[in-house]
Design an enzyme around this catalytic site. Structure first.
Site, PDB file in Angstrom:
ATOM      1  N   LYS A   1       0.800  -1.231   0.000  1.00 41.95           N
ATOM      2  CA  LYS A   1       0.000   0.000   0.000  1.00 41.95           C
ATOM      3  C   LYS A   1       0.833   1.281   0.000  1.00 41.95           C
ATOM      4  O   LYS A   1       0.407   2.312  -0.499  1.00 41.95           O
ATOM      5  CB  LYS A   1      -0.935   0.012   1.215  1.00 41.95           C
ATOM      6  CG  LYS A   1      -1.948  -1.130   1.245  1.00 41.95           C
ATOM      7  CD  LYS A   1      -3.127  -0.878   0.340  1.00 41.95           C
ATOM      8  CE  LYS A   1      -4.123  -2.029   0.365  1.00 41.95           C
ATOM      9  NZ  LYS A   1      -5.202  -1.862  -0.622  1.00 41.95           N
TER      10      LYS A   1
ATOM     11  N   GLU B   1      -9.449   6.233   3.546  1.00 39.00           N
ATOM     12  CA  GLU B   1     -10.280   5.191   4.131  1.00 39.00           C
ATOM     13  C   GLU B   1      -9.375   3.989   4.353  1.00 39.00           C
ATOM     14  O   GLU B   1      -8.353   3.853   3.685  1.00 39.00           O
ATOM     15  CB  GLU B   1     -11.426   4.819   3.182  1.00 39.00           C
ATOM     16  CG  GLU B   1     -11.076   3.775   2.099  1.00 39.00           C
ATOM     17  CD  GLU B   1     -10.013   4.232   1.106  1.00 39.00           C
ATOM     18  OE1 GLU B   1      -9.854   5.455   0.923  1.00 39.00           O
ATOM     19  OE2 GLU B   1      -9.332   3.366   0.515  1.00 39.00           O
TER      20      GLU B   1
ATOM     21  N   SER C   1       1.659  -9.772  -0.973  1.00 37.41           N
ATOM     22  CA  SER C   1       1.319  -8.355  -0.837  1.00 37.41           C
ATOM     23  C   SER C   1       1.576  -7.769   0.542  1.00 37.41           C
ATOM     24  O   SER C   1       1.780  -6.571   0.673  1.00 37.41           O
ATOM     25  CB  SER C   1      -0.146  -8.122  -1.231  1.00 37.41           C
ATOM     26  OG  SER C   1      -1.009  -8.858  -0.391  1.00 37.41           O
TER      27      SER C   1
HETATM   28  C1  LIG Z   1      -1.540  -7.028   2.517  1.00 40.66           C
HETATM   29  C2  LIG Z   1      -2.738  -6.650   1.723  1.00 40.66           C
HETATM   30  N1  LIG Z   1      -2.981  -7.266   0.561  1.00 40.66           N
HETATM   31  C3  LIG Z   1      -4.062  -6.973  -0.188  1.00 40.66           C
HETATM   32  C4  LIG Z   1      -4.989  -6.036   0.227  1.00 40.66           C
HETATM   33  C5  LIG Z   1      -6.194  -5.804  -0.615  1.00 40.66           C
HETATM   34  O1  LIG Z   1      -6.166  -4.619  -1.339  1.00 40.66           O
HETATM   35  P1  LIG Z   1      -5.873  -4.607  -2.893  1.00 40.66           P
HETATM   36  O2  LIG Z   1      -6.798  -5.592  -3.522  1.00 40.66           O
HETATM   37  O3  LIG Z   1      -6.177  -3.207  -3.292  1.00 40.66           O
HETATM   38  O4  LIG Z   1      -4.466  -4.965  -3.101  1.00 40.66           O
HETATM   39  C6  LIG Z   1      -4.774  -5.344   1.431  1.00 40.66           C
HETATM   40  C7  LIG Z   1      -5.738  -4.331   1.883  1.00 40.66           C
HETATM   41  O5  LIG Z   1      -5.754  -3.857   2.961  1.00 40.66           O
HETATM   42  C8  LIG Z   1      -3.627  -5.671   2.190  1.00 40.66           C
HETATM   43  O6  LIG Z   1      -3.389  -5.058   3.365  1.00 40.66           O
END
Ligand SMILES: Cc1ncc(COP(=O)(O)O)c(C=O)c1O
Lengths: 267, 399
Positions: free
Chosen positions: B97, B119, B385
């Site tokens: 993020k 948000e 992620s």
């Molecule tokens: C580690 C992580 N992966 C994925 C997401 C999902 O968001 P996005 O689909 O925008 O990557 C989040 C959202 O808070 C997150 O913290």
């Protein structure tokens, strides 16, 4: 002649009062009766809100009334049925106001033909700016439903002109940058004067109605000094919220409505 | 098993549409702000100085490039294709993020905005935004659903420690959807001086495009790193999809390549249980939070409450570009359940010594389905992620 245009033509010497009420609030069985009562107590136009679960242009009051109406099982077809019932007794102009998602889900074509048949006169979609309005403009036109666009204090002159071109019935001046909800009169007044002066230069085809934040007769008169009329929603819903379901709650609501238009209570 | 895109991909169009999805479904008050943002973003993205500063911060502050790690034990476990992990969990603050938060705050400063709002669901975007605001000394307000404030308490404390004001949202499902409503209402009210840092590839144009572009560095690095390590492109890319930002970040640079791409949604208790966040699997087109995309809504068009064990995926919408990639079948979207994601958390923790975020674990869970269909000369890249520290309280309940 369309009912909205006729009101502005017939009542040139008074401020037109448009009242917003969430359809199905405080109960599905009350909406038709309330609308007729509003008319008897001075309302010139009715805006019937189509409740939406996520009303992002609305403050806490209309969020609340929308949630109540949804929990009572309001449907768009149910709202059209209400309009049919109102039309048995009244020729008051009825404008539906609703977010685009429920309208899309109902089916655009179905929505406009059913609306026209029921006796709806106009439509306001707060999350459908000019840029996206193309998806409904032809259908609205074809079915004789007048589309009303909103303009805000930060709207450019050029966009105001375009809103005027694309709107029929009236153009809705949002008095403040913000969500719906009653505010202190002085707060609205300050920002609104310059904005209205600017709007009047750009809006030449349609009458102007000003709304957002108006809560009593004095506010209404001050804020709508230079335009054809005013719109009240949250303050009306607050009044219902404070009185329903006490004995004689409707009389209290109608007194509020009468005051709002004429400055003195009904007798 | 691969898809070749013949034409060069150039979405969105001028009006912010990815095919039929996207657009600007917002109150009139926000239109001038979106137009101003679009202009400022365009100028910034053509300004080499802007890119220089963004890349400098990503390197010196965020810790990029993140590693592309070969997951040798996980690879052995399945005995099929080689598995590589793009280590976004190693970014400062623990998830991808921050790439976007840094990009958007630089833009906000360039536009002279004095106040930042955001948000957050899992709190990772809120933490990333609070971090960026602390680094630049800017006022920061984060909207967060009250249920999420309980689920992700650690992140609430982190945001507050860095000086952000966290405002609890008690409307609706008290989760990400409602926090987003509240942030938009704040923006409508304070549009003159406030910049809204949206945390995923959602919202009105230009956000979905802009957020994707601030995250594409994930995919760009992956491509370069895999070229260096293996001399070729991967066969498969996998990422979890909430709003879809980490997924778009890694997918986008590969869209024109011969790579099979899979996005994993949160199935909650099961896609047919009524307790799910699998928007593309169970939803239909509609409009929420400023754009046309798939969403979970009932026959009256009322938004349905999503459910996922993972706060970051617990959202009834999805970015419009994913809706487009779904319809055009360029990307395959599948869902895994809460239970499957928890199993993946323990598997990855034991096999690789990496505790993934619950969101990320959804992507790992799909390996159970995918790996048996692969062969040992193929390569799978999974976007790791974020890390799971923030989820330890939830995870502990199932240990
Ligand atoms: C580690 C992580 N992966 C994925 C997401 C999902 O968001 P996005 O689909 O925008 O990557 C989040 C959202 O808070 C997150 O913290």
């Amino acid at each position: 002649m369309n009912r909205i245009n006729k009101v502005f033509k017939d009542k040139k010497n008074e401020k037109i009062m448009s009242l917003f009420i969430t359809a199905g609030y405080p109960d599905i069985t009350e909406t038709v009766d309330l609308v007729l009562g509003f008319e008897h107590n001075g309302a010139d136009i009715i805006e019937l809100g189509i409740p939406f679960s996520d009303p992002l242009a609305d403050g806490p009051t209309i969020q609340y009334s929308s949630n109540i109406a949804i929990s009572k099982g309001i449907t768009i077809q149910g709202i059209f049925n209400m309009v049919v019932d109102i039309r048995k007794e009244s020729e008051i102009p009825i404008v539906l106001m609703g977010y685009i998602n429920p309208i899309l889900r109902f089916g655009l074509e179905n929505f406009f033909t059913t609306a026209a048949k029921a006796g709806v006169d106009g439509l306001i979609v707060p999350d459908l700016p000019l840029d996206e309005g193309g998806m409904i403009e032809d259908l609205a036109h074809l079915n004789g439903i007048q589309l009303i666009y909103l303009i805000a204090p930060n709207t450019s002159d050029q966009r105001m002109q375009l809103s005027d071109q694309k709107s029929d019935g009236f153009v809705y001046c949002v008095s403040v940058t913000g969500v719906t909800g009653a505010r202190e009169g002085s707060e609205v007044q300050q920002s609104v004067d310059k904005f209205i002066q600017r709007s009047k230069k750009s809006i030449t085809k349609n009458p102007l109605m000003v709304g957002f934040g108006i809560k009593n007769f004095t506010d209404a008169q001050n804020i709508s000094r230079e335009v054809e009329g005013f719109i009240v929603g949250s303050a009306l819903i607050e009044t219902i919220r404070n009185t329903y379901p006490k004995d004689h709650w409707k009389e209290e609501v109608y007194t509020f409505v009468h005051q709002l238009k004429y400055g003195y209570p009904n007798t | 098993m691969s898809v070749i895109t013949k034409t060069t991909y150039s979405e969105p169009n001028q009006k912010g549409y990815f095919g039929a999805y996207g657009g600007k479904f917002v109150p009139e008050t926000l239109i001038p702000a979106l137009n101003e943002l679009e202009k400022a973003y365009k100028e910034a993205s053509e300004d080499p100085e802007f890119e220089k500063e963004y890349l400098y911060l990503l390197r010196e502050y965020v810790g990029r490039p993140t590693e592309l790690s070969f997951a040798n034990r996980l690879t052995d476990h399945y005995g099929k294709a080689k598995i590589y992990l793009k280590r976004e969990d190693l970014c400062h603050t623990g998830a991808h993020k921050i790439n976007n938060a840094i990009g958007q705050i630089l833009l906000a400063l360039r536009m002279g905005k004095k106040r930042i709002i955001a948000e957050t669901g899992a709190g990772q975007h809120g933490v990333a935004t609070a971090t960026a605001c602390a680094k630049f000394g800017v006022e920061c307000v984060v909207y967060m659903g009250e249920e999420d404030m309980v689920r992700q308490k650690l992140n609430v404390d982190r945001m507050r420690l860095m000086g952000a004001e966290v405002r609890g949202v008690s409307s609706g499902s008290k989760t990400l959807k409602d926090a987003t409503n509240e942030a938009i209402r704040d923006w409508v009210t304070n549009v003159e001086d406030t910049f809204y840092i949206i945390g995923s590839v959602v919202g009105p144009h230009p956000y979905p495009m802009m957020v994707r572009n601030f995250h594409r560095i994930i995919g760009d690095e992956t491509k370069r790193q895999l070229m260096e390590m293996e001399g070729r492109l991967p066969d498969y890319l996998i990422a979890c999809v909430g709003g879809g930002s980490n997924a778009m970040g890694i997918f986008y640079p590969f869209i024109n390549d011969d790579v099979y791409i899979i996005g994993i949604e949160a199935g909650g208790l099961g896609v047919n249980s009524g307790q799910t966040a699998a928007t593309l699997t169970k939803g239909r087109p509609g409009v929420l939070h400023g754009s046309m995309s798939y969403l979970l809504h009932d026959k009256e068009g009322q938004i349905e409450l999503a459910h996922s064990i993972s706060a970051g995926l617990d959202y009834p919408g999805i970015g419009p570009e994913h809706a487009y990639l779904h319809d055009t079948k360029r990307v395959e979207y599948r869902a895994v359940t809460d239970a499957q994601s928890l199993e993946a958390v323990s598997l990855l923790s034991r096999m690789e010594g990496i505790i993934p975020a619950l969101e990320t674990a959804h992507a790992f869970a799909w390996l159970e389905e995918l790996m048996p269909t692969t062969s040992s000369d193929e390569i799978v890249v999974l976007n790791c992620s974020g890390r799971g520290d923030k989820d330890m309280e939830t995870i502990s309940k199932y240990l």
